[in-house]
Design a protein around this motif. Structure first.
Motif, PDB file in Angstrom:
ATOM      1  N   VAL A 124       0.843  -1.207   0.000  1.00 48.30           N
ATOM      2  CA  VAL A 124       0.000   0.000   0.000  1.00 48.30           C
ATOM      3  C   VAL A 124       0.878   1.258   0.000  1.00 48.30           C
ATOM      4  N   ASP A 125       2.088   1.111  -0.530  1.00 45.54           N
ATOM      5  CA  ASP A 125       3.039   2.223  -0.652  1.00 45.54           C
ATOM      6  C   ASP A 125       3.376   2.866   0.695  1.00 45.54           C
ATOM      7  N   GLU A 126       3.260   2.085   1.775  1.00 48.74           N
ATOM      8  CA  GLU A 126       3.620   2.566   3.115  1.00 48.74           C
ATOM      9  C   GLU A 126       4.693   1.662   3.719  1.00 48.74           C
ATOM     10  N   GLY A 127       5.507   1.077   2.850  1.00 50.23           N
ATOM     11  CA  GLY A 127       6.548   0.184   3.328  1.00 50.23           C
ATOM     12  C   GLY A 127       7.672   0.932   4.019  1.00 50.23           C
ATOM     13  N   MET A 128       8.490   0.158   4.702  1.00 48.94           N
ATOM     14  CA  MET A 128       9.751   0.679   5.250  1.00 48.94           C
ATOM     15  C   MET A 128      10.825  -0.295   4.793  1.00 48.94           C
ATOM     16  N   SER A 129      11.820   0.227   4.100  1.00 47.81           N
ATOM     17  CA  SER A 129      12.890  -0.641   3.601  1.00 47.81           C
ATOM     18  C   SER A 129      14.219  -0.144   4.142  1.00 47.81           C
ATOM     19  N   VAL A 130      14.875  -1.028   4.871  1.00 56.00           N
ATOM     20  CA  VAL A 130      16.127  -0.685   5.534  1.00 56.00           C
ATOM     21  C   VAL A 130      17.270  -1.237   4.675  1.00 56.00           C
ATOM     22  N   ILE A 131      18.223  -0.369   4.331  1.00 53.69           N
ATOM     23  CA  ILE A 131      19.177  -0.663   3.247  1.00 53.69           C
ATOM     24  C   ILE A 131      20.613  -0.585   3.747  1.00 53.69           C
TER      25      ILE A 131
END
Ligand SMILES: NC(=O)C1=CN([C@@H]2O[C@H](COP(=O)(O)OP(=O)(O)OC[C@H]3O[C@@H](n4cnc5c(N)ncnc54)[C@H](OP(=O)(O)O)[C@@H]3O)[C@@H](O)[C@H]2O)C=CC1
Ligand SMILES: O=C(O)[C@@H]1CCC=N1
Length: 269
Positions: A124-131
């Motif tokens: 839902v385009d509310e992700g959190m991506s840790v890179i």
């Protein structure tokens, strides 16, 4: 020049990412997927118009390879990819626990590897991506990963040493909130509400609380104090949460998730 991105192992998180990339404007013609089952390949083609290829073909034809198989399947997948991955590819792993070193050791020397821990709200385009960058990944590679994952939510760069903790908080994080909603809905049933109504009340409380946490700039303690009237209902509930050690349980739960992520690092599960 347009780059081709392949999602290798298009299960729950792979499909969530694929759908998000298409929403964000990636053309299906520039995307490839790999699956283990032909019915799954057909399903993805029907839903998104993407071509399904073998892992070897993906390695030969895509500029960016996003590895989204389970940690336990990663060693086998890398064995399949190794003869075909050249060091001009970018390899992005979304697998919990698997280190960039684990991947680098199995591929052509100097292949750039980026480790990313997304979460399912990418749907839902509310992700959190840790890179995090592996040892051959440059700022440009991190920026490419941020462009892909930033299309479906927020991104955060961390040193790889913090990825297991980030996995416990953020990758697994949505599950804890679903668990709370489930438990609080059960409480609503106990208190005599119809299930659908209890569900709606709790979900809206969760959404309202989440938006206030995000937008008010207030500390959560302040927000909770504003709900907690003297001699009122909320403090009676909070006393029970403290009596049952819910705070300690959450700390222990996230520590267990962090430890499990570390265990998965071997790729054997
Ligand atoms: N689910 C989540 O919330 C998150 C998951 N992750 C990570 O994402 C990865 C995938 O998790 P998830 O999506 O939940 O798991 P899934 O089992 O849903 O997805 C993995 C997919 O990979 C396929 N697969 C396995 N081996 C191969 C192979 N050699 N070639 C092609 N496809 C293959 C599986 O096929 P088959 O269906 O036949 O088994 C399956 O569809 C894990 O490493 C996990 O740590 C990261 C962040 C969040
Ligand atoms: O449970 C798991 O192992 C995966 C990684 C983070 C979320 N789901």
């Amino acid at each position: 020049m347009t780059q081709t991105v392949a999602v290798l192992g298009t299960g729950k998180i792979g499909e969530a990412l694929l759908s998000g990339m298409i929403r964000a404007g990636w053309r299906p013609a520039d995307l490839l997927v790999t699956t283990r089952r032909s019915d799954r390949a057909q399903e993805l083609h029907t839903r998104y118009g993407v071509e399904s290829v073998t892992n070897a073909e993906a390695a030969k034809n895509a500029d960016i390879l996003i590895l989204a198989v389970k940690p336990q399947d990663m060693g086998k997948l890398l064995d399949e990819l190794a003869p075909h991955v050249t060091a001009d590819r970018l390899v992005i792993s979304a697998a919990a626990g698997i280190t960039t070193t684990f991947i680098e050791e199995r591929l052509t020397p100097d292949t750039p590897v980026v480790r990313v821990m997304p979460n399912t709200p990418v749907l839902v385009d509310e992700g959190m991506s840790v890179i995090s960058a592996g040892s051959h990944a440059t700022g440009a590679h991190l920026a490419t990963a941020e462009e892909i994952f930033g299309g479906v939510g927020k991104t955060l760069r961390v040193p790889e040493s913090q990825q297991d903790a980030a996995t416990a908080l953020s990758g697994s994080g949505p599950a804890y909130f679903y668990f709370l909603v489930e438990a609080m809905t059960d409480a609503g049933i106990l208190l005599g509400l119809p299930r659908a109504q209890a569900h709606d009340l709790i979900v809206q409380a969760a959404i309202g609380a989440a938006v206030m946490l995000r937008d008010s700039g207030e500390h959560p303690v302040k927000l909770r104090e504003a709900v907690t009237s003297p001699a009122g209902t909320t403090i009676s509930a909070i006393r029970e949460l403290e009596n049952h050690g819910v705070r300690a349980a959450l700390i222990a739960a996230l520590e267990a998730a962090r430890d499990r992520s570390r265990e998965l690092a071997s790729g054997n599960g």
